[in-house]
Design a protein around this motif. Structure first.
Motif, PDB file in Angstrom:
ATOM      1  N   GLY A 229     -21.617   1.196 -47.763  1.00 51.82           N
ATOM      2  CA  GLY A 229     -22.742   1.306 -48.681  1.00 51.82           C
ATOM      3  C   GLY A 229     -22.715   2.587 -49.490  1.00 51.82           C
ATOM      4  N   ALA A 230     -23.744   2.762 -50.311  1.00 51.81           N
ATOM      5  CA  ALA A 230     -23.822   3.931 -51.193  1.00 51.81           C
ATOM      6  C   ALA A 230     -23.829   5.222 -50.380  1.00 51.81           C
ATOM      7  N   ILE A 231     -24.546   5.203 -49.261  1.00 49.70           N
ATOM      8  CA  ILE A 231     -24.494   6.335 -48.312  1.00 49.70           C
ATOM      9  C   ILE A 231     -23.934   5.773 -47.006  1.00 49.70           C
ATOM     10  N   PRO A 232     -22.619   5.865 -46.805  1.00 51.88           N
ATOM     11  CA  PRO A 232     -22.012   5.231 -45.622  1.00 51.88           C
ATOM     12  C   PRO A 232     -22.349   5.958 -44.330  1.00 51.88           C
ATOM     13  N   GLU A 233     -22.182   5.267 -43.217  1.00 54.71           N
ATOM     14  CA  GLU A 233     -22.437   5.887 -41.917  1.00 54.71           C
ATOM     15  C   GLU A 233     -21.515   7.081 -41.667  1.00 54.71           C
ATOM     16  N   SER A 234     -20.402   7.132 -42.379  1.00 53.08           N
ATOM     17  CA  SER A 234     -19.460   8.241 -42.198  1.00 53.08           C
ATOM     18  C   SER A 234     -19.909   9.519 -42.923  1.00 53.08           C
ATOM     19  N   ASN A 235     -21.052   9.441 -43.624  1.00 49.35           N
ATOM     20  CA  ASN A 235     -21.555  10.600 -44.375  1.00 49.35           C
ATOM     21  C   ASN A 235     -21.862  11.795 -43.457  1.00 49.35           C
ATOM     22  N   VAL A 236     -21.460  12.983 -43.895  1.00 48.72           N
ATOM     23  CA  VAL A 236     -21.773  14.194 -43.113  1.00 48.72           C
ATOM     24  C   VAL A 236     -22.595  15.194 -43.933  1.00 48.72           C
ATOM     25  N   ASN A 237     -23.018  14.790 -45.149  1.00 53.33           N
ATOM     26  CA  ASN A 237     -23.805  15.691 -45.998  1.00 53.33           C
ATOM     27  C   ASN A 237     -25.265  15.251 -46.063  1.00 53.33           C
ATOM     28  N   HIS A 238     -26.163  16.180 -45.750  1.00 50.62           N
ATOM     29  CA  HIS A 238     -27.588  15.872 -45.786  1.00 50.62           C
ATOM     30  C   HIS A 238     -28.334  17.012 -46.457  1.00 50.62           C
ATOM     31  N   ALA A 239     -29.098  16.669 -47.503  1.00 53.65           N
ATOM     32  CA  ALA A 239     -29.877  17.668 -48.245  1.00 53.65           C
ATOM     33  C   ALA A 239     -29.004  18.866 -48.635  1.00 53.65           C
ATOM     34  N   GLY A 240     -27.800  18.569 -49.061  1.00 57.30           N
ATOM     35  CA  GLY A 240     -26.922  19.642 -49.522  1.00 57.30           C
ATOM     36  C   GLY A 240     -26.256  20.438 -48.405  1.00 57.30           C
ATOM     37  N   VAL A 241     -26.444  20.005 -47.175  1.00 59.48           N
ATOM     38  CA  VAL A 241     -25.839  20.706 -46.044  1.00 59.48           C
ATOM     39  C   VAL A 241     -24.719  19.835 -45.463  1.00 59.48           C
ATOM     40  N   ASN A 242     -23.503  20.398 -45.387  1.00 55.28           N
ATOM     41  CA  ASN A 242     -22.405  19.704 -44.729  1.00 55.28           C
ATOM     42  C   ASN A 242     -22.468  20.048 -43.241  1.00 55.28           C
ATOM     43  N   ILE A 243     -22.789  19.026 -42.442  1.00 57.05           N
ATOM     44  CA  ILE A 243     -23.021  19.262 -41.014  1.00 57.05           C
ATOM     45  C   ILE A 243     -21.778  19.835 -40.320  1.00 57.05           C
ATOM     46  N   THR A 244     -20.588  19.474 -40.826  1.00 58.84           N
ATOM     47  CA  THR A 244     -19.363  19.936 -40.150  1.00 58.84           C
ATOM     48  C   THR A 244     -19.068  21.411 -40.411  1.00 58.84           C
ATOM     49  N   THR A 245     -19.891  22.061 -41.250  1.00 57.25           N
ATOM     50  CA  THR A 245     -19.713  23.504 -41.460  1.00 57.25           C
ATOM     51  C   THR A 245     -20.658  24.311 -40.572  1.00 57.25           C
ATOM     52  N   LEU A 246     -21.550  23.619 -39.856  1.00 57.02           N
ATOM     53  CA  LEU A 246     -22.549  24.323 -39.040  1.00 57.02           C
ATOM     54  C   LEU A 246     -21.953  24.708 -37.685  1.00 57.02           C
ATOM     55  N   PRO A 247     -22.452  25.785 -37.088  1.00 58.20           N
ATOM     56  CA  PRO A 247     -21.897  26.240 -35.811  1.00 58.20           C
ATOM     57  C   PRO A 247     -22.222  25.293 -34.652  1.00 58.20           C
ATOM     58  N   GLY A 248     -21.180  24.956 -33.872  1.00 53.25           N
ATOM     59  CA  GLY A 248     -21.369  24.160 -32.657  1.00 53.25           C
ATOM     60  C   GLY A 248     -21.198  25.035 -31.433  1.00 53.25           C
ATOM     61  N   VAL A 249     -20.967  24.411 -30.296  1.00 53.54           N
ATOM     62  CA  VAL A 249     -20.798  25.190 -29.063  1.00 53.54           C
ATOM     63  C   VAL A 249     -19.516  26.022 -29.148  1.00 53.54           C
ATOM     64  N   THR A 250     -18.442  25.374 -29.582  1.00 53.32           N
ATOM     65  CA  THR A 250     -17.220  26.117 -29.885  1.00 53.32           C
ATOM     66  C   THR A 250     -16.806  25.732 -31.295  1.00 53.32           C
ATOM     67  N   GLY A 251     -16.703  26.689 -32.172  1.00 57.69           N
ATOM     68  CA  GLY A 251     -16.354  26.393 -33.553  1.00 57.69           C
ATOM     69  C   GLY A 251     -17.493  25.696 -34.277  1.00 57.69           C
ATOM     70  N   THR A 252     -17.139  24.786 -35.176  1.00 56.72           N
ATOM     71  CA  THR A 252     -18.165  24.077 -35.940  1.00 56.72           C
ATOM     72  C   THR A 252     -18.397  22.685 -35.342  1.00 56.72           C
ATOM     73  N   ILE A 253     -19.464  22.033 -35.822  1.00 58.49           N
ATOM     74  CA  ILE A 253     -19.799  20.675 -35.362  1.00 58.49           C
ATOM     75  C   ILE A 253     -18.656  19.726 -35.763  1.00 58.49           C
ATOM     76  N   SER A 254     -18.196  18.914 -34.820  1.00 63.50           N
ATOM     77  CA  SER A 254     -17.101  17.981 -35.117  1.00 63.50           C
ATOM     78  C   SER A 254     -17.581  16.858 -36.032  1.00 63.50           C
ATOM     79  N   VAL A 255     -16.614  16.207 -36.695  1.00 60.14           N
ATOM     80  CA  VAL A 255     -16.957  15.074 -37.567  1.00 60.14           C
ATOM     81  C   VAL A 255     -17.616  13.964 -36.747  1.00 60.14           C
TER      82      VAL A 255
END
Lengths: 281, 235
Positions: A229-255
């Protein structure tokens, strides 16, 4: 579902509903009492105008349209489980119980939406006389193979969640209707999680999880559109924030975690095209 | 289940939580009694301390969601980090609890970034949590708490949805709440088969919703930081 259920539903989100319906509370209580004794089906026919008066305006056409859309999908979902429960080779015991819980849940959604739509002064959309649960031959074993039945169930539930989400914005600020729609949306997500977990436990799709990992993780290639769809389930961008750039437990949040943590909407046009082969639209 | 049974179960759950709240208040009072001189001395300061203010409008609702995600993320982080994690849970359970930890961290970090971007001066700080009532080396304690948190989160998002003025924020909340509902169903299944809906739906199979005041009263058991929700929109 009767008048009492409607009023109780509305009272949960609008404690003043009885006062609104009648400036004389006593009169309303009498009406309520009468309703609970008789539980007559005829009352909802007059409810539309009653609610319109109570809230000072007619229910917007856009709200009615969303409710009818929801009912269209719930009619189909209920019949899918009703037929599936009767026909599909579902193992007796916990699995059969689960399918029947979901079937009954969908029927309650159907009846709830019919009542709410009637109360809003409109005529509930009728269910289709016939559905094609094979989706024009895509799932020929839908009611003869348990694995296929659960696969289709998962796709339908995940799509249902996306369908409600896609139209929530049209109910913005509508305390009664939005809260009800969100309440059904969450229940569809609970169904989806359960069906996915059943597929995992039955070994139908090893490693599948109750949440959507990546894009189409259903193991059903024909369902690519249900996860696209127009916004697929594989989307990782929300309100201009790429979730995979955010800090996780080790490194950044995985895809995987990023896609699992957010479900995505589908537009009405997308959903109706997806369920068209089933004879829904 | 009929509505009456659902209501009764909800009130059972509520009374359990009340007991916890009362116990916590008792401890608060006890420590106050021991340090009564210090308490009196600090009274003036306490009067002025209205707690962390969630703020108003859509940002207030986002802060409210951020507070709940902080609580959930902190909980699952502690679950997975516990020394007894491997001994307490099965392979599948460890996979799921670790996944959920990462989802809640993603939610928390997303809100932090999004609220900072939208209204940097309005974002609430990191909250101090208190999980002393949870036995992290006990499966039933952890899963019971996880279930309460997930069900609470779903009812919180559902109850606050109509307060949003901006449809984009409503959609964001919608993207998250269905994942919380998936978590809730999964945790419930880990506790008892076929409890994925349980007492969380009404007679029409619609998920229950809670007001921010109701949610914060329950979450208060686990949050040390005082939260002030008085400026949140009420519809």
């Amino acid at each position: 579902m009767n008048i009492i259920n409607i009023l109780e539903e509305i009272e949960k989100v609008d404690g003043d509903v009885y006062e609104r319906l009648s400036p004389r509370r006593k009169a309303m209580q009498q009406f309520y009492k009468y309703g609970s004794k008789a539980a007559i089906a005829a009352i909802p026919l007059g409810l539309g105008s009653m609610f319109n008066k109570a809230y000072g305006q007619a229910v917007p056409a856009g709200v009615i349209a969303v409710l009818q859309y929801a009912l269209t999908l719930e009619h189909f979902e209920y019949r899918f489980y009703e037929r599936g429960s009767a026909l599909a080779p579902i193992p007796a015991g916990a699995d059969k119980t689960a399918i029947d819980i979901i079937r009954d849940s969908e029927l309650k959604h159907v009846n709830f939406l019919k009542t709410v739509i009637t109360a809003a002064g409109a005529t509930p959309v009728a269910e289709k006389a016939v559905y094609d649960f094979t989706a024009m031959g895509t799932f020929p074993t839908v009611f003869t193979s348990y694995a296929t039945f659960l696969a289709v169930a998962q796709v339908l539930e995940d799509t249902g969640v996306r369908a409600y989400k896609g139209r929530a914005g049209e109910l913005l600020g509508q305390k009664v209707y939005l809260t009800a729609a969100l309440g059904i949306h969450a229940v569809e997500a609970r169904h989806a999680a359960k069906i996915r977990y059943m597929r995992r436990l039955n070994g139908h799709v090893p490693g599948i999880k109750p949440y959507i990992t990546g894009g189409n993780d259903s193991g059903v290639p024909a369902a690519n559109g249900n996860y696209g769809g127009a916004i697929p389930e594989s989307n990782v961008n929300h309100a201009g924030v790429n979730i995979t750039t955010l800090p996780g437990v080790t490194g950044t949040i995985s895809v995987n975690a990023a896609t699992e943590a957010f479900d995505e909407p589908l537009t009405a046009a997308e959903v109706l095209a997806l369920v068209a082969p089933f004879g829904v639209s | 289940m009929d509505q009456q049974t659902a209501v009764e179960q909800n009130s059972k759950e509520a009374s359990l939580l009340e007991k916890k709240i009362h116990r916590r208040k008792f401890f608060k009072f006890s420590s106050v009694a021991v340090a009564s001189a210090a308490f009196i001395a600090s009274c003036d300061k306490n009067k002025e301390d209205d707690g962390v203010n969630l703020g108003s409008g859509d940002v207030g609702i986002l802060n409210y969601a951020y507070a709940l995600e902080q609580l959930e993320a902190a909980f699952y982080t502690q679950v997975v980090a516990n020394a007894a994690f491997s001994a307490t849970f099965s392979t599948d359970e460890r996979t799921f609890l670790t996944d959920i930890r990462d989802h809640e961290i993603a939610h928390r970090e997303f809100f932090k970034k999004a609220i900072t971007g939208a209204a940097s001066s309005s974002i609430i700080p990191a909250l101090e949590v208190d999980f002393s009532s949870i036995n992290f080396a006990n499966k039933a304690s952890v899963l019971g708490t996880a279930m309460a948190f997930e069900d609470l989160g779903v009812s919180a998002y559902n109850g606050a949805g109509y307060l949003f003025k901006d449809a984009n924020y409503l959609l964001l909340a919608g993207k998250i709440v269905s994942v919380e509902a998936r978590h809730a169903a999964l945790i419930r299944e880990l506790v008892a088969a076929n409890s994925f809906l349980g007492d969380q739906v009404d007679a029409s199979s619609v998920n229950i919703s809670r007001t921010p005041a109701e949610v914060l009263a329950i979450a208060d058991t686990y949050i040390v930081t005082k939260i002030n929700a008085t400026n949140l929109p009420t519809g």
